[in-house]
Design a protein around this motif. Structure first.
Motif, PDB file in Angstrom:
ATOM      1  N   CYS A  26      11.666 -31.806  28.637  1.00  0.00           N
ATOM      2  CA  CYS A  26      12.375 -33.098  28.682  1.00  0.00           C
ATOM      3  C   CYS A  26      13.881 -32.860  28.692  1.00  0.00           C
ATOM      4  N   SER A  27      14.616 -33.795  29.254  1.00  0.00           N
ATOM      5  CA  SER A  27      16.070 -33.648  29.331  1.00  0.00           C
ATOM      6  C   SER A  27      16.680 -33.739  27.941  1.00  0.00           C
ATOM      7  N   GLY A  28      17.810 -33.108  27.781  1.00  0.00           N
ATOM      8  CA  GLY A  28      18.529 -33.178  26.516  1.00  0.00           C
ATOM      9  C   GLY A  28      18.628 -31.830  25.835  1.00  0.00           C
ATOM     10  N   ARG A  29      19.832 -31.519  25.368  1.00  0.00           N
ATOM     11  CA  ARG A  29      20.074 -30.344  24.544  1.00  0.00           C
ATOM     12  C   ARG A  29      20.623 -30.816  23.209  1.00  0.00           C
ATOM     13  N   TYR A  30      20.250 -30.126  22.145  1.00  0.00           N
ATOM     14  CA  TYR A  30      20.641 -30.538  20.803  1.00  0.00           C
ATOM     15  C   TYR A  30      21.180 -29.322  20.066  1.00  0.00           C
ATOM     16  N   GLU A  31      22.291 -29.502  19.394  1.00  0.00           N
ATOM     17  CA  GLU A  31      22.935 -28.391  18.704  1.00  0.00           C
ATOM     18  C   GLU A  31      22.057 -27.894  17.548  1.00  0.00           C
ATOM     19  N   LEU A  32      22.180 -26.611  17.237  1.00  0.00           N
ATOM     20  CA  LEU A  32      21.351 -26.028  16.170  1.00  0.00           C
ATOM     21  C   LEU A  32      21.743 -26.535  14.786  1.00  0.00           C
ATOM     22  N   ASN A  33      22.939 -27.124  14.662  1.00  0.00           N
ATOM     23  CA  ASN A  33      23.332 -27.706  13.373  1.00  0.00           C
ATOM     24  C   ASN A  33      23.027 -29.201  13.298  1.00  0.00           C
ATOM     25  N   GLU A  34      22.184 -29.666  14.233  1.00  0.00           N
ATOM     26  CA  GLU A  34      21.739 -31.063  14.212  1.00  0.00           C
ATOM     27  C   GLU A  34      20.403 -31.144  13.479  1.00  0.00           C
ATOM     28  N   VAL A  35      20.220 -32.175  12.671  1.00  0.00           N
ATOM     29  CA  VAL A  35      18.951 -32.357  11.952  1.00  0.00           C
ATOM     30  C   VAL A  35      17.973 -33.039  12.899  1.00  0.00           C
ATOM     31  N   ILE A  36      17.181 -32.234  13.578  1.00  0.00           N
ATOM     32  CA  ILE A  36      16.229 -32.741  14.561  1.00  0.00           C
ATOM     33  C   ILE A  36      15.080 -31.746  14.687  1.00  0.00           C
ATOM     34  N   TYR A  37      13.851 -32.245  14.700  1.00  0.00           N
ATOM     35  CA  TYR A  37      12.683 -31.366  14.758  1.00  0.00           C
ATOM     36  C   TYR A  37      11.794 -31.656  15.967  1.00  0.00           C
TER      37      TYR A  37
END
Length: 459
Positions: A26-37
Motif C-alpha cells: 500500500c502507498s505511504g511511508r512512515y518514519e521509524l519514530n512514529e507510533v504505528i503498527y
C-alpha cells in the motif's frame, strides 16, 4: 568509546535510511519514530524497508570487511553484533540513544557427536540463548528499546513499553527497559511459563501481570492497551523487533565465512523469527554478500500447529486455532501475528513446515543433551523436526544443517527435572538419568563406579 554517526574515520560518510511500509505494498511511508503498527489503508502489518540502492553504494566486499572490523570490538555501539550492522538494521537511531547489552555474537556449536549419531556430517546449533536475558529476543529488543529512547529524547510522551509474552519477550523487555530507565509492563499467561521466566521481569522491577488466559488472550489485551499512544507496543507485530532478529542471518554468514547452509530449522510460535531470518538472508543476497539462499524449515509443536495445517493446504488458507498446552510453552500460540510474513519467507526459500509431538520433542532434547548441549524444549521441537526430515531423505547426509536454539536450557530446568524423573505426561524418556543415592561409603562408591563403567549397571 562513543561516537555519533555510522562510519569509521577516513571513510566517506554515507547517509542511510529506513522506514515503515505496508507488507502488501500500500502507498505511504512512515518514519521509524512514529507510533504505528498497522497499515492505515488495509490494516495489515508494516515492515521496515531500507534504501537498498544507497546500501549498494558500498560493495559486498566493503560490507564484509566493515562487519569483520567491528565484530565484538569495543567501539560503541558496534561491538554489539546487532549494532555492528547498524546501517542494515536501524540507521535512524543516534548512537547516544542506543540501549545495548553487547548482544549477539552467540556461539555456533558444532554438534559433531549428535550429528554422527543421526547420520549427518554437518549439524550446527546456533546458541541464541547465550544472551543477556537468555533468549534470542534480545536481538530485537535492543532495536525497539533504542528507538523508544530516541523518541522520548525527541519529546514524545511515551510513558511505558508493554508486551504480551510466553516468557522470553517479557524477560528481554524488562531487562532492556531497566538498562534504559524506561517503565515497562508485561502480560503473562498464569501457570503457562517457567518460574525462571516469571521471575525475570519481577526482579527487574517492572509491572508484571499474570493473567488467567493464554498468550493469545494476553496479546488481545496488550494490543488494546497500546491503542493509547503513550504506551508503546513491543511485540513482534512491531517490525523494529524483526530488524534485530534478522542479524541471526548476518552472524551465521560471518561464522561460516560467507558460505550459506543448506537448511536452517527455526522453532515457530508467533512466527516473527522465521520471517526475520528470511529477511536477513534476502537482504544479504540483494547486496551480493552471499550468492545463494538456504532452505528454511519452520518447526511447530503438534499442539500449537496452525502453520503446519496451512502448509499441508499449500498455504492456500490459514486459520487460527486454540493452542493446547505443550512443553514448548514459548511457541504455544494459535493465532500468530507474523503469519503472512512467515508464509512469504517460506515460499521464497522453498520452505517446509513440520511438527513434533510432545514425546518427540522431549526425547530429541534428551538425545542432544546427552552429547553436551543443554536444550530448551523449543530447540527440542526443531531437533525432532530435523530428525524427521533426515529419515524422510529431505535432509541428506552431506547437507549442512543449522538448528536455531532460541533460549537457554537453564530457563527450563523444570522440564529437564521432570524428563529425568519420568513425570512428563505423554513422554516416554529414552535418555533417562538420575543420581546414584548412596551412603558416603568409599567401597560402595568404587563398586558402583566399576559396575557402571563395565556396563553392568543400568540407570
Amino acid at each position: 568509546m562513543r561516537e555519533n554517526g555510522s562510519h569509521k574515520s577516513g571513510e566517506v560518510a554515507l547517509e542511510f535510511d529506513a522506514w515503515f511500509q505496508c507488507i502488501n505494498g500500500c502507498s505511504g511511508r512512515y518514519e521509524l519514530n512514529e507510533v504505528i503498527y498497522n497499515c492505515p489503508h488495509c490494516g495489515d502489518l508494516l515492515e521496515v524497508t531500507h534504501d537498498l540502492e544507497r546500501l549498494k553504494k558500498r560493495s559486498a566486499e566493503e560490507w564484509k570487511n566493515l562487519f569483520d572490523e567491528r565484530y565484538r570490538r569495543h567501539d560503541w555501539p558496534y561491538g554489539s553484533s546487532v549494532w555492528g550492522k547498524k546501517e542494515l538494521v536501524c540507521p535512524n537511531v543516534d548512537n547516544d540513544n542506543i540501549v545495548s547489552t553487547y548482544e549477539g555474537g552467540s556461539n555456533l556449536f558444532w554438534a559433531e557427536r549428535l550429528g554422527q549419531q543421526l547420520g549427518l556430517e554437518e549439524l550446527w546449533v546456533k546458541q541464541c540463548g547465550m544472551a543477556h536475558s537468555g533468549s534470542f529476543k534480545d536481538l530485537g529488543m535492543t532495536v525497539l528499546v533504542s528507538m523508544v529512547k530516541q523518541m522520548r529524547t525527541e519529546g514524545q510522551d511515551i510513558k511505558a513499553v508493554a508486551c504480551a509474552s510466553t516468557g522470553d519477550t517479557s524477560a528481554s523487555l524488562a531487562a532492556y527497559c531497566a538498562v534504559a530507565g524506561i517503565p515497562a509492563i508485561v502480560f503473562l499467561p498464569r501457570n503457562k511459563i517457567s518460574m525462571t521466566q516469571l521471575i525475570q521481569p519481577i526482579t527487574h522491577g517492572v509491572m508484571t501481570f499474570s493473567l488467567d488466559t493464554d498468550f493469545d488472550g494476553c496479546m488481545k489485551i496488550v494490543k488494546s492497551i497500546c491503542q493509547e499512544k503513550e504506551i508503546y507496543l513491543a511485540n513482534s507485530m512491531n517490525s523494529l523487533r524483526l530488524e534485530g532478529q534478522k542479524t541471526i542471518s548476518f552472524e551465521l554468514t560471518q561464522q561460516f565465512d560467507q558460505e550459506v547452509p543448506d537448511f536452517i530449522i527455526v522453532p515457530g510460535g508467533n512466527l516473527g523469527n522465521v520471517s526475520a531470518i528470511g529477511k536477513g538472508y534476502e537482504m544479504m543476497y540483494e547486496l551480493g554478500i552471499i550468492n545463494k539462499l538456504p532452505r528454511l524449515v519452520c518447526a511447530q509443536a503438534e499442539r500449537a500447529n496452525p502453520l503446519v495445517r496451512s502448509f499441508k493446504r499449500g498455504f492456500k488458507s490459514f486459520k487460527s486455532i486454540q493452542a493446547r498446552k505443550t512443553l514448548a510453552s514459548a511457541i504455544q500460540i494459535g493465532a500468530p501475528v507474523s503469519v503472512k510474513k512467515a508464509i512469504r519467507a517460506l515460499q521464497k526459500f522453498d520452505g517446509i513446515v513440520e511438527e513434533a509431538t510432545e514425546n518427540e520433542l522431549a526425547n530429541a532434547a534428551g538425545r542432544a543433551n546427552k552429547t553436551g548441549l543443554l536444550c530448551c524444549p523449543h530447540t527440542g521441537v526443531a531437533l525432532a523436526v530435523m530428525e524427521k526430515l533426515l529419515k524422510r531423505g529431505v535432509i541428506k547426509k552431506n547437507h549442512r544443517v543449522v538448528v536455531i536454539s532460541t533460549a537457554n536450557g537453564l530457563k527450563f530446568t523444570d522440564f529437564l527435572v521432570k524428563y529425568h524423573s519420568n513425570t512428563l505426561r505423554g513422554v516416554e524418556p529414552e535418555c533417562l538419568f538420575k543420581p546414584y543415592e548412596l551412603p558416603a561409603d568409599e567401597s560402595r562408591i568404587r563398586q558402583t563406579i566399576n559396575e557402571a563403567l563395565d556396563g553392568n549397571l543400568t540407570v
